[in-house]
Design a protein around this motif. Structure first.
Motif, PDB file in Angstrom:
ATOM      1  N   GLY A   1     -14.117   7.806  -9.200  1.00  0.00           N
ATOM      2  CA  GLY A   1     -13.429   8.450 -10.333  1.00  0.00           C
ATOM      3  C   GLY A   1     -12.285   9.347  -9.862  1.00  0.00           C
ATOM      4  N   PRO A   2     -12.524  10.191  -8.857  1.00  0.00           N
ATOM      5  CA  PRO A   2     -11.454  11.108  -8.439  1.00  0.00           C
ATOM      6  C   PRO A   2     -10.278  10.433  -7.726  1.00  0.00           C
ATOM      7  N   THR A   3     -10.375   9.122  -7.456  1.00  0.00           N
ATOM      8  CA  THR A   3      -9.229   8.440  -6.818  1.00  0.00           C
ATOM      9  C   THR A   3      -8.312   7.782  -7.849  1.00  0.00           C
ATOM     10  N   LEU A   4      -8.763   7.759  -9.107  1.00  0.00           N
ATOM     11  CA  LEU A   4      -8.053   6.925 -10.085  1.00  0.00           C
ATOM     12  C   LEU A   4      -6.669   7.458 -10.444  1.00  0.00           C
ATOM     13  N   LYS A   5      -6.519   8.795 -10.373  1.00  0.00           N
ATOM     14  CA  LYS A   5      -5.205   9.352 -10.710  1.00  0.00           C
ATOM     15  C   LYS A   5      -4.184   8.964  -9.625  1.00  0.00           C
ATOM     16  N   ALA A   6      -4.584   9.107  -8.365  1.00  0.00           N
ATOM     17  CA  ALA A   6      -3.674   8.720  -7.275  1.00  0.00           C
ATOM     18  C   ALA A   6      -3.397   7.216  -7.339  1.00  0.00           C
ATOM     19  N   GLN A   7      -4.432   6.445  -7.671  1.00  0.00           N
ATOM     20  CA  GLN A   7      -4.252   4.988  -7.768  1.00  0.00           C
ATOM     21  C   GLN A   7      -3.264   4.648  -8.883  1.00  0.00           C
ATOM     22  N   SER A   8      -3.399   5.364 -10.007  1.00  0.00           N
ATOM     23  CA  SER A   8      -2.511   5.038 -11.126  1.00  0.00           C
ATOM     24  C   SER A   8      -1.074   5.498 -10.823  1.00  0.00           C
TER      25      SER A   8
ATOM     26  N   LEU B   1       0.842  -1.203   0.000  1.00  0.00           N
ATOM     27  CA  LEU B   1       0.000   0.000   0.000  1.00  0.00           C
ATOM     28  C   LEU B   1       0.872   1.245   0.000  1.00  0.00           C
ATOM     29  N   LEU B   2       0.371   2.317  -0.577  1.00  0.00           N
ATOM     30  CA  LEU B   2       1.070   3.610  -0.520  1.00  0.00           C
ATOM     31  C   LEU B   2       0.196   4.606   0.228  1.00  0.00           C
ATOM     32  N   ALA B   3       0.675   5.069   1.378  1.00  0.00           N
ATOM     33  CA  ALA B   3      -0.106   6.053   2.144  1.00  0.00           C
ATOM     34  C   ALA B   3      -0.209   7.339   1.331  1.00  0.00           C
TER      35      ALA B   3
ATOM     36  N   GLN C   1      -2.426  -0.494  -3.938  1.00  0.00           N
ATOM     37  CA  GLN C   1      -3.554   0.354  -3.567  1.00  0.00           C
ATOM     38  C   GLN C   1      -3.049   1.558  -2.793  1.00  0.00           C
ATOM     39  N   VAL C   2      -3.889   2.591  -2.762  1.00  0.00           N
ATOM     40  CA  VAL C   2      -3.582   3.765  -1.942  1.00  0.00           C
ATOM     41  C   VAL C   2      -4.190   3.558  -0.550  1.00  0.00           C
TER      42      VAL C   2
ATOM     43  N   ALA D   1       0.217   5.465  -7.832  1.00  0.00           N
ATOM     44  CA  ALA D   1       0.719   4.449  -6.885  1.00  0.00           C
ATOM     45  C   ALA D   1       1.116   3.180  -7.645  1.00  0.00           C
ATOM     46  N   SER D   2       0.293   2.790  -8.632  1.00  0.00           N
ATOM     47  CA  SER D   2       0.609   1.580  -9.422  1.00  0.00           C
ATOM     48  C   SER D   2       1.925   1.763 -10.152  1.00  0.00           C
ATOM     49  N   ALA D   3       2.129   2.969 -10.695  1.00  0.00           N
ATOM     50  CA  ALA D   3       3.370   3.218 -11.443  1.00  0.00           C
ATOM     51  C   ALA D   3       4.590   3.056 -10.536  1.00  0.00           C
ATOM     52  N   LEU D   4       4.398   3.260  -9.235  1.00  0.00           N
ATOM     53  CA  LEU D   4       5.512   3.108  -8.287  1.00  0.00           C
ATOM     54  C   LEU D   4       5.583   1.684  -7.713  1.00  0.00           C
TER      55      LEU D   4
END
Ligand code: PLP
Length: 350
Positions: free
Chosen positions: A188-195, A162-164, A204-205, A197-200
């Motif tokens: 919808g508004p969480t998807l940018k932070a989720q993506s 997980l990424l805080a 999940q956030v 986090a995935s790139a790193l």
């Protein structure tokens, strides 16, 4: 879709003047929606996520605590000015729909399915949308309830990373908002932070609230539990509280707490605020025992690592490096009910 949709969908329409119409189970197909439908402009959409299972004893299809999904759907609908739907009728429709899609659940055709470790399931996605064609801002006069289903892969592979979140940058939910409701506008508004986090390399956030207090709320589309030894030496299973409305009242979360309270009275089960810094302190002082995310999609997913302020904090996974013992036990207890290995009021035959 990650999974593949099944053959059918269930639809029921509502209008302010005539109420809910007759439900229909029809072949799965695209919807015809007026481009001015309120859902497309003002996001009046809410949904549920649940699963159908095949009983390992009887081979019959069952669902898990559908009454809680029915209540939550109505609570979410109310938050976005959509109509309510009778709880019992919702459960009946859901069961009828799951029965129609039965062929999507593996079945060896005889009782030896008990001997397989095939934990198959069908993901059910009820949803409600506002359909009145109107660009003015007011309560919709028309709505539609739908149920679709799909096959999803199960999350078994490895412990979660997980990424805080940085609450200065992104906040998922806030007091007075709608984080407690399962409305599409929360996701919808969480998807940018989720993506990001995935790139790193994170799964999940872990959503924090309050830039100063850094309170833990939820892990992506799942609730979050930590188990640690308190300063008085007692083992505590802790999760964020439903108040002040920043956490979804997860069916899995509730079920885990109820079973642990009933079956492990020696453990303190707490719904209380705690911060990501409390987790770091528990790790550094050796009081941490384990952590897991839980929800319909992830089920009980052990957490192995949390990225907190640039440090990857390691969470113990005492069972073969894959899970903690409490997560494993909770998972087993729930599986027994879901797959009908034991008779329990939470397992409802369709
Ligand atoms: N939290 C959020 C934000 C969710 O979307 C979900 C999934 O529905 C959960 C928690 C877990 O809820 P449940 O156990 O009812 O699936």
């Amino acid at each position: 879709m990650i999974g593949s949709a099944t053959d059918h969908m269930l639809t029921v329409t509502w209008s302010n003047s005539t109420g809910w119409g007759a439900p229909a189970i029809v072949p799965y197909a695209p919807l015809a929606l007026d481009p001015a439908a309120t859902v497309l402009h003002y996001a009046n959409e809410c949904f549920e996520g649940m699963k159908a299972y095949r009983s390992k004893r009887t081979g019959k299809i069952r669902v898990f605590r559908p009454d809680l999904n029915a209540k939550r759907l109505n609570m979410s609908a109310d938050r976005i000015a959509l109509p309510s739907f009778d709880n019992d009728e919702f459960v009946a429709l859901l069961c009828a729909f799951a029965a129609v899609e039965e062929r999507w659940l593996a079945w060896s055709g005889n009782a030896t399915i008990l001997d397989t470790d095939e934990n198959d399931f069908l993901y059910l996605r009820p949803m409600m949308i506002g359909t009145t064609p109107r660009l003015g801002l007011s309560k919709p006069n028309d709505a539609m309830l739908l149920i679709i289903a799909c096959k999803l892969p199960s999350w078994h592979s490895r412990p979660l990373r997980l990424l805080a979140s940085s609450p200065e940058e992104y906040v998922r939910a806030w007091p007075g908002g709608f984080g407690f409701a399962k409305v599409g506008a929360n996701y919808g508004p969480t998807l940018k932070a989720q993506s990001n986090a995935s790139a790193l390399g994170y799964d999940q956030v872990l959503w924090l609230f309050d830039a100063d207090k850094r309170l833990v709320t939820e892990a992506g589309g799942a609730n979050f539990f930590v188990v640690w030894r308190n300063e008085d030496g007692r083992v505590e299973l802790v999760t964020a509280p439903l108040e002040p409305g920043t956490v979804l009242d997860g069916v899995t979360r509730r079920s885990v707490m109820e079973l642990v309270r009933e079956r492990m009275p020696e453990i303190s089960v707490s719904e209380r605020q705690f911060s990501v810094d409390d987790i770091v302190t528990a790790v550094d002082s050796g009081r941490i025992i384990e952590a897991f995310a839980c929800g319909t999609a992830f089920f009980i997913a052990p957490v192995g690592e949390i990225g907190i302020s640039g440090r990857d904090v390691k969470i113990p996974l005492k069972v073969d490096g894959k899970s903690g013992e409490y997560a494993r036990t909770a998972r087993r207890w729930l599986e027994e009910i879901m797959y009908g290995e034991i008779e329990h009021a939470w397992g409802v035959p369709v």
